[in-house]
Scaffold this active site. Structure first.
Site, mmCIF file in Angstrom:
data_model
loop_
_atom_site.group_PDB
_atom_site.id
_atom_site.type_symbol
_atom_site.label_atom_id
_atom_site.label_comp_id
_atom_site.label_asym_id
_atom_site.label_seq_id
_atom_site.Cartn_x
_atom_site.Cartn_y
_atom_site.Cartn_z
ATOM 1 N N HIS A 1 0.653 -1.164 -0.062
ATOM 2 C CA HIS A 1 0.280 0.117 -0.288
ATOM 3 C C HIS A 1 0.928 1.193 -0.315
ATOM 4 O O HIS A 1 0.373 2.385 -0.072
ATOM 5 C CB HIS A 1 -0.441 0.261 1.539
ATOM 6 C CG HIS A 1 -1.854 -1.124 0.918
ATOM 7 N ND1 HIS A 1 -3.367 -0.613 0.850
ATOM 8 C CD2 HIS A 1 -2.172 -2.146 0.856
ATOM 9 C CE1 HIS A 1 -3.860 -1.481 0.686
ATOM 10 N NE2 HIS A 1 -3.325 -3.212 1.392
ATOM 11 N N ASP B 1 3.070 9.882 -0.444
ATOM 12 C CA ASP B 1 1.979 8.277 -0.830
ATOM 13 C C ASP B 1 2.266 7.541 -1.390
ATOM 14 O O ASP B 1 2.031 8.142 -2.254
ATOM 15 C CB ASP B 1 0.894 9.877 -0.905
ATOM 16 C CG ASP B 1 0.240 8.930 -0.115
ATOM 17 O OD1 ASP B 1 -0.240 7.738 0.628
ATOM 18 O OD2 ASP B 1 -0.600 9.842 1.099
HETATM 19 C C1 GDG Z 1 -2.249 3.767 3.436
HETATM 20 C C2 GDG Z 1 -1.169 4.246 2.113
HETATM 21 C C3 GDG Z 1 -3.499 4.857 0.528
HETATM 22 C C4 GDG Z 1 -8.782 10.486 7.601
HETATM 23 N N1 GDG Z 1 -8.956 10.621 8.385
HETATM 24 C C5 GDG Z 1 -9.730 10.352 9.124
HETATM 25 C C6 GDG Z 1 -10.473 9.374 8.376
HETATM 26 N N2 GDG Z 1 -9.260 9.300 7.451
HETATM 27 C C7 GDG Z 1 -9.912 8.228 6.341
HETATM 28 C C8 GDG Z 1 -9.965 8.408 4.575
HETATM 29 C C9 GDG Z 1 -9.478 7.609 4.356
HETATM 30 C C10 GDG Z 1 -8.494 7.175 4.950
HETATM 31 O O1 GDG Z 1 -8.657 7.350 6.106
HETATM 32 C C11 GDG Z 1 -6.757 7.807 4.561
HETATM 33 O O2 GDG Z 1 -6.353 6.751 3.914
HETATM 34 P P1 GDG Z 1 -5.228 7.092 2.910
HETATM 35 O O3 GDG Z 1 -5.139 6.670 1.319
HETATM 36 O O4 GDG Z 1 -5.503 8.647 2.421
HETATM 37 O O5 GDG Z 1 -3.474 6.992 3.671
HETATM 38 P P2 GDG Z 1 -3.005 6.173 4.566
HETATM 39 O O6 GDG Z 1 -3.751 5.817 6.016
HETATM 40 O O7 GDG Z 1 -1.651 5.800 4.975
HETATM 41 O O8 GDG Z 1 -3.487 4.784 4.346
HETATM 42 C C12 GDG Z 1 -2.113 5.419 1.191
HETATM 43 C C13 GDG Z 1 -3.493 2.893 1.439
HETATM 44 O O9 GDG Z 1 -3.041 2.806 2.104
HETATM 45 C C14 GDG Z 1 -4.665 2.551 0.417
HETATM 46 O O10 GDG Z 1 -4.120 1.486 0.137
HETATM 47 O O11 GDG Z 1 -3.471 5.410 -0.260
HETATM 48 O O12 GDG Z 1 -1.354 5.557 -0.007
HETATM 49 O O13 GDG Z 1 -0.561 5.219 3.367
HETATM 50 O O14 GDG Z 1 -10.342 6.894 4.487
HETATM 51 O O15 GDG Z 1 -11.062 9.066 4.943
HETATM 52 N N3 GDG Z 1 -11.521 8.954 9.063
HETATM 53 C C15 GDG Z 1 -12.186 9.319 9.503
HETATM 54 N N4 GDG Z 1 -11.639 10.375 10.713
HETATM 55 C C16 GDG Z 1 -10.575 11.250 10.479
HETATM 56 O O16 GDG Z 1 -10.432 12.084 11.053
HETATM 57 N N5 GDG Z 1 -13.503 8.521 10.501
#
Ligand code: GDG
Length: 459
Positions: free
Chosen positions: A157, A365
């Site tokens: 990821h 990312d």
């Molecule tokens: C890893 C990789 C890759 C965030 N703050 C809150 C919240 N979130 C949710 C977002 C989104 C998720 O968390 C974050 O996903 P991301 O993709 O932005 O980032 P990572 O957590 O670092 O994930 C990344 C991912 O894996 C999937 O393969 O895209 O590059 O680093 O859904 O909405 N959700 C809630 N409250 C928050 O304060 N409920």
């Protein structure tokens, strides 16, 4: 049809509404074939023996959830140590933040061996096994050493760094060799595939064969990009549900005289949060018409608090937000609203929709799902503008976003200004194109592509 077995560091009950896109998508796939999901329970046993953990198996609908506890020592060396203080920073190009403590690797190997040992008796002959993420790189090698013959795929990821950065990890060769125990290795972007291929070419004299196959370390593996998507239908439903609608209305009412700029991230140094605040400050400085009219909402949810680099980041961010508010704030206007708490998932689409500009500006990312969620949450008649870092994996797909370099404070301030001023027709056109791509390559597409490739890999 073969049974699907998913292994990831943490698992979620796919029937629970708060589970999120990835858990829902994996849950769907697992339910279709009656699957097994294996991982850490999230529990730490203070007096547990390293390399040992109680296995707990329970049923959640058609899905069997199998979890193991970790001893404190394993948790600290495998999870906090090797996974999050070595692999996470280095894979995000942050050698400066890596802690190459020699004791971590033993815990990382021990836990992967323990997982393999616990999982093996639960497997059936024709299972298809799908391992997720950097915590579990050597899992297939451990399973193979115990005689596992099933097809095993791996999805990373996070990004793959350029070869010379990877080579800073003392065990880099062992890690990369471990990946060759899989039949298929899935990465987020073409850039990651290029880094992987260059590494194995330089360091292991790999041979590149047809059909994305790579031969090195005496084995052949298929390596391809499978950019992860979101569950567009689920997120749209969430966006139209009362909680999201109410959140959006409340925000619009509260900030009726302001334009909102918004970011929702885990508080992580890969997400470029200080750089974002600096760019916003630059915006207020260079384009004073935004003073009193723009508000930046920064939701930075707590994450990995017990790793040092994260508490330093929190301090830096609080200092920066405080300084902007102190220097530019007025009695009736605070430039930044910084919230260091998790907001409820049901409210996220409402927040996205209320914001004229979505700021997704990581320094690096793997993909970044927030970028896709922001687009899907918009009103197509009057959509907001996505400002996206070129260093997010998502930038390879989301070309109609305003792509920025988060290290370039002035350039980013200019792009935010462009977003704030963008005419409706251009916003609609960009949004339409972004939406079409996100819908076509949603999380179900991702899962089908990966599992389809795994069916044929190694055959
Ligand atoms: C890893 C990789 C890759 C965030 N703050 C809150 C919240 N979130 C949710 C977002 C989104 C998720 O968390 C974050 O996903 P991301 O993709 O932005 O980032 P990572 O957590 O670092 O994930 C990344 C991912 O894996 C999937 O393969 O895209 O590059 O680093 O859904 O909405 N959700 C809630 N409250 C928050 O304060 N409920």
């Amino acid at each position: 049809m073969s049974r699907l077995v998913v292994i990831s560091n943490r698992l979620a009950d796919p029937r629970k509404p708060a589970a999120g896109g990835l858990a829902v998508a994996l849950g769907d796939a697992l339910s279709q074939t009656g699957g097994l999901w294996f991982g850490w329970s999230g529990n730490i046993t203070e007096d547990g023996t390293p390399g040992e953990g109680d296995l707990r198996v329970r049923q959640a609908g058609a899905v069997t959830l199998a979890t193991v506890d970790l001893s404190r020592e394993d948790h600290d060396s495998y999870y906090l140590g090797y996974s999050n203080s070595v692999l996470w920073p280095v894979f995000h190009y942050r050698l400066d933040l890596a802690d190459f403590n020699a004791s971590y690797i033993a815990g990382y190997r021990r836990v992967n061996q323990m997982y393999a040992r616990k999982l093996l008796p639960l497997l059936k002959n024709d299972d298809i096994i799908w391992v997720h993420d950097y915590h579990l790189i050597p899992l297939a090698a451990e399973l193979r050493a115990m005689g596992c013959k099933q097809r095993i795929g791996f999805f990373l990821h996070i990004p793959v760094p350029p070869p010379l950065i990877m080579a800073a990890i003392p065990q880099h060769e062992w890690l990369m060799r471990s990946l060759f125990a899989y039949d298929l290795v899935g990465l987020q972007s073409e850039c990651d595939v290029a880094h992987f291929t260059r590494y194995v070419r330089n360091e292991a004299s790999a041979e590149e064969l047809e059909d994305s196959r790579v031969r090195a370390f005496g084995a052949t593996v298929v390596v391809r990009a499978f950019p992860i998507g979101i569950d567009v239908d689920e997120f749209t439903r969430l966006a139209n549900a009362p909680e999201a609608v109410e959140t959006c209305e409340r925000m619009r009412e509260e900030y009726s005289r302001r334009r909102l700029l918004m970011g929702v991230d885990r508080l992580d140094y890969s997400k470029g949060l200080p750089h974002r605040v600096r760019a916003y400050r630059e915006l207020l400085d260079r384009y004073p018409e935004n003073r009193k009219s723009a508000t930046l909402i920064m939701i930075a949810s707590p994450s990995r608090d017990d790793v040092n680099a994260y508490s330093d980041l929190r301090q830096e961010l609080e200092g920066l937000c405080g300084a902007v508010n102190g220097d530019y704030g007025e009695l009736d206007w605070m430039p930044v609203r910084y919230i260091h708490r998790m907001v409820a998932r049901k409210r996220v689409p409402g927040l996205c929709r209320a914001a004229s500009v979505g700021l997704v500006t990581p320094l690096r990312d793997g993909m970044n799902l927030v970028a896709k969620e922001y687009v899907v949450a918009q009103d197509p008649e009057d959509p907001g503008v996505l400002v996206l870092s070129r260093f997010a994996g998502a930038a390879e797909q989301l070309k109609e976003a305003l792509l920025v370099n988060p290290y370039d404070t002035q350039g980013m301030a200019d792009s935010i200004q462009q977003a704030l001023q963008m005419p409706l027709a251009e916003r609609q056109e960009r949004h339409q194109k972004l939406m079409a791509g996100i819908r076509e390559h949603d999380v179900h597409w991702w899962r089908r592509e990966f599992l389809g490739a795994l069916e044929t890999a190694g055959a």
